[in-house]
Design an enzyme around this catalytic site. Sequence first.
Site, mmCIF file in Angstrom:
data_model
loop_
_atom_site.group_PDB
_atom_site.id
_atom_site.type_symbol
_atom_site.label_atom_id
_atom_site.label_comp_id
_atom_site.label_asym_id
_atom_site.label_seq_id
_atom_site.Cartn_x
_atom_site.Cartn_y
_atom_site.Cartn_z
ATOM 1 C CD GLU A 372 90.230 38.502 71.029
ATOM 2 O OE1 GLU A 372 89.223 38.418 71.220
ATOM 3 O OE2 GLU A 372 91.263 39.231 72.586
ATOM 4 C CD1 TRP A 410 89.004 33.397 71.556
ATOM 5 C CD2 TRP A 410 90.683 34.717 72.232
ATOM 6 N NE1 TRP A 410 89.271 33.766 72.920
ATOM 7 C CE2 TRP A 410 89.817 34.358 73.235
ATOM 8 C CE3 TRP A 410 91.807 35.552 72.494
ATOM 9 C CZ2 TRP A 410 89.898 34.566 75.023
ATOM 10 C CZ3 TRP A 410 92.223 36.105 74.045
ATOM 11 C CH2 TRP A 410 91.576 35.352 74.685
ATOM 12 C CD GLU A 417 84.266 33.910 75.536
ATOM 13 O OE1 GLU A 417 85.539 33.898 75.697
ATOM 14 O OE2 GLU A 417 83.212 34.794 75.127
HETATM 15 O O1 IFM Z 1 87.375 35.562 75.004
HETATM 16 C C1 IFM Z 1 86.938 36.484 75.009
HETATM 17 C C2 IFM Z 1 87.964 37.367 74.742
HETATM 18 O O2 IFM Z 1 88.202 37.877 76.045
HETATM 19 C C3 IFM Z 1 87.533 38.530 75.024
HETATM 20 N N1 IFM Z 1 87.204 38.982 73.059
HETATM 21 C C4 IFM Z 1 85.906 38.307 72.626
HETATM 22 C C5 IFM Z 1 86.466 36.983 72.926
HETATM 23 C C6 IFM Z 1 85.884 35.547 72.875
HETATM 24 O O3 IFM Z 1 84.396 36.213 73.219
#
Ligand code: IFM
Length: 457
Positions: A372, A410, A417
């Site tokens: 991510e 991501w 969120e």
């Molecule tokens: O949306 C989240 C995700 O579920 C996990 N990692 C961080 C992202 C952004 O906050």
Amino acid sequence: MASKAKKVTKKAQSGRAKKRPARAPHPGKAARDFPRGFLFGAATSATQIDGGDRASDWYEFSGRPGNIRDGSSCLIAADHWNRYPEDHRILTKLGLNAYRMGVDWSRFESRPGEWDHQALDHLRGMLDSLRRKKIRTLLTINHFTLPAWWLARGGWTRRENLPPFLRFVEFLLEGVADLVDEYITINEPNVYGYMAYLTGQWPPGESGLRGLRLSRAVGRNMVLAHCGMVERIRKIHARKGKGNLRIGLAMHLLALEPYRPDNAMDVDRTGRVDFLFNHAFSDCLHAGRLLAPYGRGEKIFDGSLLDFFGINYYSRRIIAFDLFSPRRFFIREMEPDNVERSDLHWEIYPEGLYRVIRDSYARYGLPIRITENGIADASDEKRASFLRSHLSSVVRALEEGIPVEGYYHWSLLDNFEWAEGLTARFGLVAVDYVTQERSLRPSALQYRKIIQSGRLT
Ligand code: IFM
């Protein structure tokens, strides 16, 4: 642990991290920044986009007034469960060759022992659609959300709760192992422990001394759950899978710095946050032992528990010692002025991505995936340059010989969120939550350009 980590560091510096030869461009052809076969992906999680699951802890939690900043809920989100064919066409349009997605246990076992085979067939349809598009799927088994009934029994705090969780893993794997060959067992166990048991902002909303005690049990049981999952995934894949199985973990890593580098107390607090947040959990998997603060070194597994190390990276934190914050373990986060920030006020700090890649490789010697990395940016004014600068940190690591196998932005779509609700916009693709219309943001087209050329410039 310390000596083991050191050994890996040496190995990384000598053998594994061989410098790649300088790129010699083919006459008339610009050299690529990313190796052929590099995984360019996007990441999502089930609760954040799927919609329609009323059996999860987050459905209950987001329905209670005051829990979600903008008053929204995850009930519909991006309705991806129903609209996945359209969303998968977008993956292809962007030229992505990899996709990280999640599943919600509550969708498949909404009440103890009641298995939903229709939902499993639906999931098979989703995975098959990705396979037909030749997109490599990385499946996350636990991404924060839990069935409400399991949380009511204590969720991750009780070791006795692991067998039902592992039964779900078996149900899932028996159903889809032939369509998946890469897994993340647990997403960000460190963030889960912090948000759900230390700050109380996520279900079950624990905090204080009780939360602290419970958070240790949560971490310990998640380590044990990872071991249980690895055993089951390997066993079921040997029977049904495709044979190129890879299993990883996705850790949220912060780039950390002491506020005053020459102040021993700031350095001490920074080191503690670094250990407890960034490393304590994955150190256990690396060692095959329950290490402090989760145990006293008890052996829990023989052999390797990770095939790759997944990094979720977003931002930097600057840490100072603060005598007046005993409830925050004497830690104060300092906010540097004049830095660029996202809509969630997170500092944009691409150098940090390079640093966490370098440090993770030195610590564990495992291939790295950026599972991510992204930005809340509703106007899309910053996302393209965010992408470029963070990918350039990946290129820097590649050039130093660190095996970074892929990058999953991501996120593919705007999504729910968590406690921030639907307002934070992380998507390469904008979602209108009233019409469910999707539209590609300009940054998505920039990402496509990079993917097509394999180059940043
Ligand atoms: O949306 C989240 C995700 O579920 C996990 N990692 C961080 C992202 C952004 O906050």
